[in-house]
Design an enzyme around this catalytic site. Structure first.
Site, PDB file in Angstrom:
ATOM      1  N   ASN A  57      -9.657  15.307-120.454  1.00  0.00           N
ATOM      2  CA  ASN A  57     -10.375  16.579-120.507  1.00  0.00           C
ATOM      3  C   ASN A  57     -11.677  16.497-119.712  1.00  0.00           C
ATOM      4  O   ASN A  57     -12.302  15.443-119.609  1.00  0.00           O
ATOM      5  CB  ASN A  57     -10.617  17.044-121.947  1.00  0.00           C
ATOM      6  N   VAL A  58     -12.037  17.624-119.117  1.00  0.00           N
ATOM      7  CA  VAL A  58     -13.255  17.739-118.323  1.00  0.00           C
ATOM      8  C   VAL A  58     -13.956  19.017-118.778  1.00  0.00           C
ATOM      9  O   VAL A  58     -13.494  20.118-118.488  1.00  0.00           O
ATOM     10  CB  VAL A  58     -12.941  17.797-116.802  1.00  0.00           C
ATOM     11  N   GLU A  59     -15.043  18.857-119.518  1.00  0.00           N
ATOM     12  CA  GLU A  59     -15.772  20.006-120.046  1.00  0.00           C
ATOM     13  C   GLU A  59     -16.735  20.573-119.019  1.00  0.00           C
ATOM     14  O   GLU A  59     -16.977  19.974-117.966  1.00  0.00           O
ATOM     15  CB  GLU A  59     -16.518  19.594-121.319  1.00  0.00           C
ATOM     16  N   GLU A  70      -4.165  17.870-120.351  1.00  0.00           N
ATOM     17  CA  GLU A  70      -2.835  18.173-119.838  1.00  0.00           C
ATOM     18  C   GLU A  70      -2.892  18.854-118.474  1.00  0.00           C
ATOM     19  O   GLU A  70      -2.011  18.647-117.638  1.00  0.00           O
ATOM     20  CB  GLU A  70      -2.070  19.054-120.838  1.00  0.00           C
ATOM     21  N   CYS A 101      -2.909  21.928-127.494  1.00  0.00           N
ATOM     22  CA  CYS A 101      -3.173  23.320-127.863  1.00  0.00           C
ATOM     23  C   CYS A 101      -2.033  24.208-127.352  1.00  0.00           C
ATOM     24  O   CYS A 101      -1.181  23.769-126.580  1.00  0.00           O
ATOM     25  CB  CYS A 101      -4.513  23.780-127.274  1.00  0.00           C
TER      26      CYS A 101
END
Length: 143
Positions: A57-59, A70, A101
């Site tokens: 994940n990259v916020e 994903e 999700c």
């Protein structure tokens, strides 16, 4: 569980080494950019060619623009020439199996289909059980 699941594969499916997928997911989760949630996620997928693709994940400070792990994995899948996902293992920062999700379940369906296997907190399940009655590309050609 190692190997293909009877009745789900339509062609030759590479053997699934769930330990290797887990290790790859854990390793990539350490590269996650999660300064806002402090919730790193890593994912590893096995392709129909036997390759492992990964993502984290990259916020973003504009929260809604963050990328799920994903998304990164599917981007790598396409960047290296495409193919189909046959098995996926998603983990949190502790290395525990994590359920994708809803948005990512749809993404996995698009690139793996009903027979793609997913390691879940309850064990290995095909996407057909994770996303029943899924909407897919074939619906775009129906009238």
């Amino acid at each position: 569980m190692t190997g293909p699941v009877p009745g789900l594969a339509t062609g030759p499916v590479p053997q699934v080494d769930w330990e290797a997928l887990h290790a790859a997911a854990v390793a990539i989760s350490e590269r996650a950019y999660a300064p806002y949630s402090n919730y790193p996620v890593g994912v590893a997928g096995l392709t129909d060619e036997g390759d492992i693709v990964v993502g984290c994940n990259v916020e973003n400070a504009s929260y809604g623009l963050g990328l799920c792990a994903e998304c990164g994995m599917v981007s790598q899948l396409q960047a290296q020439g495409g193919g189909r996902l046959v098995a996926v293992y998603c983990v949190d920062g502790r290395g525990q199996a994590l359920m994708p999700c809803g948005r990512c379940r749809q993404l996995l369906w698009e690139h793996g289909g009903a027979a793609c296997l997913l390691m879940t907190p309850e064990g290995i399940l095909p996407l057909s059980e994770i996303l029943p009655q899924a909407f897919g590309p074939e619906h775009l050609t129906q009238r």
